[in-house]
Design a protein around this motif. Structure first.
Motif, PDB file in Angstrom:
ATOM      1  N   TYR A 105      37.669  37.457  38.985  1.00 60.18           N
ATOM      2  CA  TYR A 105      36.259  37.314  39.362  1.00 60.18           C
ATOM      3  C   TYR A 105      35.430  36.916  38.143  1.00 60.18           C
ATOM      4  CZ  TYR A 105      31.494  38.639  40.591  1.00 60.18           C
ATOM      5  OH  TYR A 105      30.134  38.633  40.788  1.00 60.18           O
ATOM      6  N   LYS A 106      35.640  37.590  37.017  1.00 62.74           N
ATOM      7  CA  LYS A 106      34.895  37.280  35.794  1.00 62.74           C
ATOM      8  C   LYS A 106      35.149  35.848  35.338  1.00 62.74           C
ATOM      9  CE  LYS A 106      34.629  41.979  33.958  1.00 62.74           C
ATOM     10  NZ  LYS A 106      35.072  42.868  32.858  1.00 62.74           N
ATOM     11  N   ARG A 107      36.391  35.420  35.451  1.00 60.92           N
ATOM     12  CA  ARG A 107      36.742  34.050  35.057  1.00 60.92           C
ATOM     13  C   ARG A 107      36.060  33.030  35.972  1.00 60.92           C
ATOM     14  NH1 ARG A 107      42.175  31.142  36.308  1.00 60.92           N
ATOM     15  NH2 ARG A 107      41.599  29.074  35.578  1.00 60.92           N
ATOM     16  N   VAL A 108      36.063  33.294  37.266  1.00 63.79           N
ATOM     17  CA  VAL A 108      35.445  32.382  38.233  1.00 63.79           C
ATOM     18  C   VAL A 108      33.949  32.264  37.954  1.00 63.79           C
ATOM     19  CG1 VAL A 108      34.846  32.103  40.673  1.00 63.79           C
ATOM     20  CG2 VAL A 108      37.178  32.729  40.040  1.00 63.79           C
ATOM     21  N   VAL A 109      33.295  33.381  37.724  1.00 68.07           N
ATOM     22  CA  VAL A 109      31.849  33.368  37.425  1.00 68.07           C
ATOM     23  C   VAL A 109      31.587  32.598  36.135  1.00 68.07           C
ATOM     24  CG1 VAL A 109      29.892  34.838  36.788  1.00 68.07           C
ATOM     25  CG2 VAL A 109      31.352  35.465  38.724  1.00 68.07           C
ATOM     26  N   LYS A 110      32.420  32.806  35.134  1.00 69.66           N
ATOM     27  CA  LYS A 110      32.273  32.106  33.855  1.00 69.66           C
ATOM     28  C   LYS A 110      32.389  30.597  34.028  1.00 69.66           C
ATOM     29  CE  LYS A 110      34.206  31.965  29.207  1.00 69.66           C
ATOM     30  NZ  LYS A 110      35.239  32.452  28.308  1.00 69.66           N
ATOM     31  N   GLU A 111      33.210  30.173  34.979  1.00 67.64           N
ATOM     32  CA  GLU A 111      33.412  28.751  35.246  1.00 67.64           C
ATOM     33  C   GLU A 111      32.360  28.186  36.207  1.00 67.64           C
ATOM     34  OE1 GLU A 111      35.662  26.818  33.768  1.00 67.64           O
ATOM     35  OE2 GLU A 111      36.554  28.470  32.659  1.00 67.64           O
ATOM     36  N   ASN A 112      31.326  28.995  36.532  1.00 67.35           N
ATOM     37  CA  ASN A 112      30.263  28.588  37.452  1.00 67.35           C
ATOM     38  C   ASN A 112      30.800  28.203  38.826  1.00 67.35           C
ATOM     39  OD1 ASN A 112      28.004  28.937  35.694  1.00 67.35           O
ATOM     40  ND2 ASN A 112      28.691  27.108  34.606  1.00 67.35           N
ATOM     41  N   ALA A 113      31.727  28.992  39.305  1.00 62.35           N
ATOM     42  CA  ALA A 113      32.310  28.804  40.636  1.00 62.35           C
ATOM     43  C   ALA A 113      32.084  30.094  41.424  1.00 62.35           C
ATOM     44  CB  ALA A 113      33.793  28.475  40.526  1.00 62.35           C
ATOM     45  N   ARG A 114      32.554  30.110  42.671  1.00 63.15           N
ATOM     46  CA  ARG A 114      32.380  31.294  43.521  1.00 63.15           C
ATOM     47  C   ARG A 114      33.730  31.782  44.008  1.00 63.15           C
ATOM     48  NH1 ARG A 114      29.596  29.848  48.364  1.00 63.15           N
ATOM     49  NH2 ARG A 114      30.522  27.820  48.048  1.00 63.15           N
ATOM     50  N   LEU A 115      33.833  33.102  44.182  1.00 57.90           N
ATOM     51  CA  LEU A 115      35.037  33.730  44.705  1.00 57.90           C
ATOM     52  C   LEU A 115      34.689  34.467  45.987  1.00 57.90           C
ATOM     53  CD1 LEU A 115      38.014  34.684  44.452  1.00 57.90           C
ATOM     54  CD2 LEU A 115      37.152  36.623  43.107  1.00 57.90           C
ATOM     55  N   LYS A 116      35.520  34.282  47.004  1.00 60.27           N
ATOM     56  CA  LYS A 116      35.347  34.994  48.265  1.00 60.27           C
ATOM     57  C   LYS A 116      36.700  35.562  48.672  1.00 60.27           C
ATOM     58  CE  LYS A 116      33.345  34.458  52.809  1.00 60.27           C
ATOM     59  NZ  LYS A 116      32.583  33.552  53.685  1.00 60.27           N
ATOM     60  N   LEU A 117      36.725  36.859  48.941  1.00 61.49           N
ATOM     61  CA  LEU A 117      37.934  37.513  49.424  1.00 61.49           C
ATOM     62  C   LEU A 117      37.818  37.614  50.939  1.00 61.49           C
ATOM     63  CD1 LEU A 117      38.226  40.390  46.800  1.00 61.49           C
ATOM     64  CD2 LEU A 117      39.194  38.087  46.700  1.00 61.49           C
ATOM     65  N   VAL A 118      38.823  37.140  51.651  1.00 61.98           N
ATOM     66  CA  VAL A 118      38.768  37.122  53.110  1.00 61.98           C
ATOM     67  C   VAL A 118      39.978  37.835  53.712  1.00 61.98           C
ATOM     68  CG1 VAL A 118      37.431  34.978  53.168  1.00 61.98           C
ATOM     69  CG2 VAL A 118      39.903  34.871  53.330  1.00 61.98           C
TER      70      VAL A 118
END
Length: 114
Positions: free
Chosen positions: A67-80
């Motif tokens: 999650y931290k890496r995704v935020v750092k890359e200016n992207a979004r994470l969704k758990l489904v």
């Protein structure tokens, strides 16, 4: 104690499918797969956990780091697709307040699905 991780990219969306148990023994495999993932700015990474039968604190740590890496890359994470049990783990740890989580669970009220 197996884990299977697969990714499928569709434009700006990366769908990840995780199957199996995520524990001390399998978490390094999941970490390697997530670390190898190329994350582009403004992309959406959806991880389908509907086939995850077990998740321990080591696995939660993997998701926090990702999650931290995704935020750092200016992207979004969704758990489904989280089961009620997995949702509860994310709620207890407070991670459900940070992460975008979508469940497949149905609420039962007087034996009727809502």
């Amino acid at each position: 104690m197996n884990i299977n991780v697969q990714f499928q990219k569709e434009g700006q969306v990366i769908n990840g499918y995780i199957k199996g148990e995520i524990d001390t023994y399998t978490a390094p495999i999941l970490r390697e797969e997530l670390d190898a993932l190329e994350i582009e700015k403004d992309s959406l990474i959806q991880l389908d956990l509907s086939r995850v039968s077990y998740l321990d604190s080591t696995g939660l740590g993997i998701f926090v780091a990702f999650y931290k890496r995704v935020v750092k890359e200016n992207a979004r994470l969704k758990l489904v697709g989280l089961t009620a049990r997995l949702v509860r783990l994310f709620e207890i740890t407070g991670l459900s307040e940070l992460m975008d989580i979508e469940t497949n669970t149905k609420v039962e009220f007087n034996n009727e699905s809502i």
